[in-house]
Design a protein around this motif. Structure first.
Motif, PDB file in Angstrom:
ATOM      1  N   GLN A 144       6.967  78.347  14.511  1.00  0.00           N
ATOM      2  CA  GLN A 144       6.297  77.589  15.561  1.00  0.00           C
ATOM      3  C   GLN A 144       5.105  76.836  14.972  1.00  0.00           C
ATOM      4  OE1 GLN A 144       5.900  81.091  18.343  1.00  0.00           O
ATOM      5  NE2 GLN A 144       6.462  79.550  19.848  1.00  0.00           N
ATOM      6  N   ARG A 145       5.038  75.535  15.260  1.00  0.00           N
ATOM      7  CA  ARG A 145       3.917  74.717  14.803  1.00  0.00           C
ATOM      8  C   ARG A 145       3.270  74.062  16.015  1.00  0.00           C
ATOM      9  NH1 ARG A 145       5.450  70.368  11.819  1.00  0.00           N
ATOM     10  NH2 ARG A 145       3.651  70.330  10.423  1.00  0.00           N
ATOM     11  N   HIS A 146       1.945  73.980  15.983  1.00  0.00           N
ATOM     12  CA  HIS A 146       1.214  73.412  17.117  1.00  0.00           C
ATOM     13  C   HIS A 146       0.175  72.396  16.648  1.00  0.00           C
ATOM     14  CE1 HIS A 146       2.675  77.252  18.824  1.00  0.00           C
ATOM     15  NE2 HIS A 146       2.711  76.580  19.970  1.00  0.00           N
ATOM     16  N   VAL A 147      -0.078  71.404  17.509  1.00  0.00           N
ATOM     17  CA  VAL A 147      -1.245  70.540  17.352  1.00  0.00           C
ATOM     18  C   VAL A 147      -2.392  71.219  18.106  1.00  0.00           C
ATOM     19  CG1 VAL A 147      -2.286  68.318  17.916  1.00  0.00           C
ATOM     20  CG2 VAL A 147       0.092  68.412  17.188  1.00  0.00           C
ATOM     21  N   HIS A 148      -3.456  71.564  17.383  1.00  0.00           N
ATOM     22  CA  HIS A 148      -4.614  72.222  17.998  1.00  0.00           C
ATOM     23  C   HIS A 148      -5.575  71.122  18.468  1.00  0.00           C
ATOM     24  CE1 HIS A 148      -3.356  76.188  16.474  1.00  0.00           C
ATOM     25  NE2 HIS A 148      -2.888  75.488  15.453  1.00  0.00           N
ATOM     26  N   ALA A 149      -5.311  70.594  19.671  1.00  0.00           N
ATOM     27  CA  ALA A 149      -6.051  69.420  20.155  1.00  0.00           C
ATOM     28  C   ALA A 149      -7.498  69.738  20.480  1.00  0.00           C
ATOM     29  CB  ALA A 149      -5.343  68.832  21.378  1.00  0.00           C
ATOM     30  N   ILE A 150      -7.741  70.837  21.211  1.00  0.00           N
ATOM     31  CA  ILE A 150      -9.118  71.288  21.462  1.00  0.00           C
ATOM     32  C   ILE A 150      -9.201  72.785  21.215  1.00  0.00           C
ATOM     33  CG2 ILE A 150     -10.030  69.488  22.973  1.00  0.00           C
ATOM     34  CD1 ILE A 150      -9.084  70.964  25.367  1.00  0.00           C
ATOM     35  N   ASN A 151     -10.332  73.210  20.637  1.00  0.00           N
ATOM     36  CA  ASN A 151     -10.453  74.585  20.151  1.00  0.00           C
ATOM     37  C   ASN A 151     -11.798  75.190  20.536  1.00  0.00           C
ATOM     38  OD1 ASN A 151      -7.978  74.286  18.349  1.00  0.00           O
ATOM     39  ND2 ASN A 151      -9.313  72.696  17.535  1.00  0.00           N
ATOM     40  N   GLY A 152     -11.797  75.958  21.610  1.00  0.00           N
ATOM     41  CA  GLY A 152     -13.010  76.681  22.002  1.00  0.00           C
ATOM     42  C   GLY A 152     -14.151  75.805  22.467  1.00  0.00           C
ATOM     43  N   VAL A 153     -13.863  74.807  23.340  1.00  0.00           N
ATOM     44  CA  VAL A 153     -14.908  73.896  23.818  1.00  0.00           C
ATOM     45  C   VAL A 153     -15.711  74.550  24.939  1.00  0.00           C
ATOM     46  CG1 VAL A 153     -15.291  71.745  25.114  1.00  0.00           C
ATOM     47  CG2 VAL A 153     -13.776  71.760  23.128  1.00  0.00           C
ATOM     48  N   ASP A 154     -17.049  74.528  24.794  1.00  0.00           N
ATOM     49  CA  ASP A 154     -17.982  74.998  25.828  1.00  0.00           C
ATOM     50  C   ASP A 154     -18.866  73.836  26.251  1.00  0.00           C
ATOM     51  OD1 ASP A 154     -17.031  77.580  25.601  1.00  0.00           O
ATOM     52  OD2 ASP A 154     -18.653  78.267  24.307  1.00  0.00           O
ATOM     53  N   LEU A 155     -18.822  73.481  27.529  1.00  0.00           N
ATOM     54  CA  LEU A 155     -19.661  72.394  28.039  1.00  0.00           C
ATOM     55  C   LEU A 155     -20.093  72.699  29.465  1.00  0.00           C
ATOM     56  CD1 LEU A 155     -17.803  69.115  26.912  1.00  0.00           C
ATOM     57  CD2 LEU A 155     -20.001  69.935  26.070  1.00  0.00           C
ATOM     58  N   ASP A 156     -21.296  72.262  29.837  1.00  0.00           N
ATOM     59  CA  ASP A 156     -21.776  72.294  31.214  1.00  0.00           C
ATOM     60  C   ASP A 156     -22.122  70.873  31.623  1.00  0.00           C
ATOM     61  OD1 ASP A 156     -21.584  75.023  31.431  1.00  0.00           O
ATOM     62  OD2 ASP A 156     -23.694  75.412  30.976  1.00  0.00           O
ATOM     63  N   ILE A 157     -21.820  70.533  32.875  1.00  0.00           N
ATOM     64  CA  ILE A 157     -22.206  69.223  33.406  1.00  0.00           C
ATOM     65  C   ILE A 157     -23.013  69.468  34.670  1.00  0.00           C
ATOM     66  CG2 ILE A 157     -21.412  66.973  34.234  1.00  0.00           C
ATOM     67  CD1 ILE A 157     -18.856  67.358  32.643  1.00  0.00           C
ATOM     68  N   GLN A 158     -24.255  68.984  34.658  1.00  0.00           N
ATOM     69  CA  GLN A 158     -25.152  69.167  35.806  1.00  0.00           C
ATOM     70  C   GLN A 158     -24.901  68.084  36.857  1.00  0.00           C
ATOM     71  OE1 GLN A 158     -27.063  71.827  35.902  1.00  0.00           O
ATOM     72  NE2 GLN A 158     -26.689  72.457  33.777  1.00  0.00           N
ATOM     73  N   ARG A 159     -25.211  68.411  38.091  1.00  0.00           N
ATOM     74  CA  ARG A 159     -25.053  67.432  39.178  1.00  0.00           C
ATOM     75  C   ARG A 159     -25.892  66.178  38.915  1.00  0.00           C
ATOM     76  NH1 ARG A 159     -22.688  69.268  43.821  1.00  0.00           N
ATOM     77  NH2 ARG A 159     -22.297  71.506  43.917  1.00  0.00           N
ATOM     78  N   GLY A 160     -25.294  65.025  39.129  1.00  0.00           N
ATOM     79  CA  GLY A 160     -26.013  63.761  39.041  1.00  0.00           C
ATOM     80  C   GLY A 160     -26.161  63.183  37.649  1.00  0.00           C
ATOM     81  N   GLU A 161     -25.686  63.888  36.618  1.00  0.00           N
ATOM     82  CA  GLU A 161     -25.847  63.364  35.262  1.00  0.00           C
ATOM     83  C   GLU A 161     -24.575  62.672  34.777  1.00  0.00           C
ATOM     84  OE1 GLU A 161     -26.413  65.909  31.928  1.00  0.00           O
ATOM     85  OE2 GLU A 161     -24.806  67.291  32.459  1.00  0.00           O
ATOM     86  N   ALA A 162     -24.708  61.964  33.670  1.00  0.00           N
ATOM     87  CA  ALA A 162     -23.560  61.368  32.990  1.00  0.00           C
ATOM     88  C   ALA A 162     -23.482  61.990  31.605  1.00  0.00           C
ATOM     89  CB  ALA A 162     -23.724  59.852  32.895  1.00  0.00           C
ATOM     90  N   LEU A 163     -22.538  62.908  31.424  1.00  0.00           N
ATOM     91  CA  LEU A 163     -22.338  63.531  30.112  1.00  0.00           C
ATOM     92  C   LEU A 163     -21.313  62.706  29.343  1.00  0.00           C
ATOM     93  CD1 LEU A 163     -22.789  65.950  28.127  1.00  0.00           C
ATOM     94  CD2 LEU A 163     -20.744  66.963  29.135  1.00  0.00           C
ATOM     95  N   CYS A 164     -21.733  62.131  28.229  1.00  0.00           N
ATOM     96  CA  CYS A 164     -20.827  61.343  27.390  1.00  0.00           C
ATOM     97  C   CYS A 164     -20.254  62.231  26.289  1.00  0.00           C
ATOM     98  CB  CYS A 164     -21.562  60.166  26.758  1.00  0.00           C
ATOM     99  SG  CYS A 164     -22.064  58.906  27.938  1.00  0.00           S
ATOM    100  N   VAL A 165     -18.944  62.187  26.112  1.00  0.00           N
ATOM    101  CA  VAL A 165     -18.291  62.901  25.013  1.00  0.00           C
ATOM    102  C   VAL A 165     -17.842  61.856  24.002  1.00  0.00           C
ATOM    103  CG1 VAL A 165     -16.421  64.445  24.351  1.00  0.00           C
ATOM    104  CG2 VAL A 165     -17.527  64.735  26.561  1.00  0.00           C
ATOM    105  N   VAL A 166     -18.357  61.972  22.763  1.00  0.00           N
ATOM    106  CA  VAL A 166     -18.060  60.981  21.730  1.00  0.00           C
ATOM    107  C   VAL A 166     -17.408  61.650  20.519  1.00  0.00           C
ATOM    108  CG1 VAL A 166     -19.947  59.471  22.428  1.00  0.00           C
ATOM    109  CG2 VAL A 166     -20.342  61.156  20.648  1.00  0.00           C
TER     110      VAL A 166
END
Length: 351
Positions: A51-73
């Motif tokens: 079995q082979r996999h593409v590990h697209a995202i690995n252990g992402v931790d994020l918080d987004i507060q009300r009213g903000e704009a969180l940019c992911v780059v």
């Protein structure tokens, strides 16, 4: 103040500080092995399952507060859009949790997720592909309203469509026309109107201006910022354009190969980037300054998400890497300036 009133005030402060969206340990893997029979291989005289996999995202931790704009780059293939689609429920996570307004939503059924669909909307990258060519603009904008407000009268639906068209600068006579009759910028305005039609509070914007001409990118960006002010929106904004981030973002999360390297307030990140990858990324921005430092040139190849390197995913290209970096995965640690950085060199004071 009585002890009861004081406790109530503390509860209110706590509620105000609670994130609108919480992502914990999020992972998404895509199989490259096909079905069960395709995974069976004959090796060394016996049948084995590969079995082979593409590990697209690995252990992402994020918080987004009300009213903000969180940019992911981050660069292409780092998992930005996969995070966006997983948050919206278009992809099911391989591991981890997503909580919206305190309630876990990644394990909900399609029916149980419906109330959240109204509160969470998405604007896609390509306005040429995201609009149904068989539907008029009026039908396109009415469809989500009919779905989420089945009890509304025809007149009320038309009034809502007219209001949202006006708010994004769409002329009333556009309603009877089809998507192919409009330019890219006009189509993206229609896509934004469709997202706003059900009065959401949270919008995921997946590179919403990258498919547009540079001359109209600023118009669409200003439209999104205006909508945020008027409707008290919260954004998860996916982009690879750092100039957009500086203009639009409240906070920035930098991703590399499916992991978050650094999260910081926009002004903090651009003034004092801490992670070696963030420093290299920001040094590549063209600046009209005589005394600007030379861009940081990274050596080595970007690893493949199929065979992830051990330890820190950036250690093979990092000028500050030490043996520990190849063994241990760094975690996001709070810094004195309010940012969070996943780097052993920063943790050890070497950087």
């Amino acid at each position: 103040m009585s002890s009861t009133a004081h406790a109530h005030a503390l509860d209110q402060v706590h509620e105000a500080a609670a994130p609108l969206l919480e992502i914990r340990g999020l992972e998404k893997h895509f199989s490259l092995s096909g079905d069960f029979l395709e995974q069976l291989k004959f090796k060394g005289g016996r049948i084995v399952r590969e079995q082979r996999h593409v590990h697209a995202i690995n252990g992402v931790d994020l918080d987004i507060q009300r009213g903000e704009a969180l940019c992911v780059v981050g660069e292409s293939g780092c998992g930005k859009s996969t995070v966006a689609r997983t948050v919206m429920g278009l992809l099911h996570p391989s591991a981890g949790e997503i909580r919206y307004d305190g309630r876990r939503i990644d394990d909900l059924s399609h029916q149980a997720l419906m109330p959240y669909r109204k509160r969470m909307q998405m604007i896609f990258q390509n306005p040429y592909a995201s609009l149904n060519p068989r539907m008029t603009i009026q039908q396109t904008l009415e469809e989500p309203i009919r779905l989420h407000h089945p009890g509304w009268s025809v007149q009320r639906i038309k009034e809502q469509v007219a209001e949202v068209m006006t708010s994004v600068g769409i002329a009333a006579d556009w309603g009877g026309r089809y998507g192919h009759e409009f330019s890219g910028g006009q189509r993206q305005r229609i896509a934004i109107a469709r997202a706003l039609a059900v009065d959401p509070e949270f919008i995921v914007a997946d590179e919403p201006i990258s498919a547009l001409d540079v001359s109209i990118q600023a118009q669409v960006l200003n439209l999104l910022m205006e909508a945020q002010r008027e409707r008290d929106l919260t954004y998860l904004f996916i982009t690879h354009d750092l100039a957009v981030v500086e203009h639009f973002g409240t906070r920035v999360a930098v991703m590399y190969l499916g992991t978050v390297c650094e999260v910081a307030a926009t002004a903090t990140l651009f003034a004092t980037p801490r992670h070696p990858y963030t420093q290299a990324l920001l040094s590549a921005i063209p600046r009209l300054e005589d005394d600007r430092p030379q861009p940081i040139r990274l050596t080595g190849e970007v690893p493949t998400p199929v065979n992830l390197p051990s330890g820190c995913v950036f250690h093979g290209r990092c000028p500050y890497a030490e043996p520990r970096c190849g063994r241990e995965v760094p975690t996001l640690r709070p810094q004195a300036d309010g940012s969070r950085v996943a780097c052993h060199a920063v943790e050890e004071g070497r950087l």
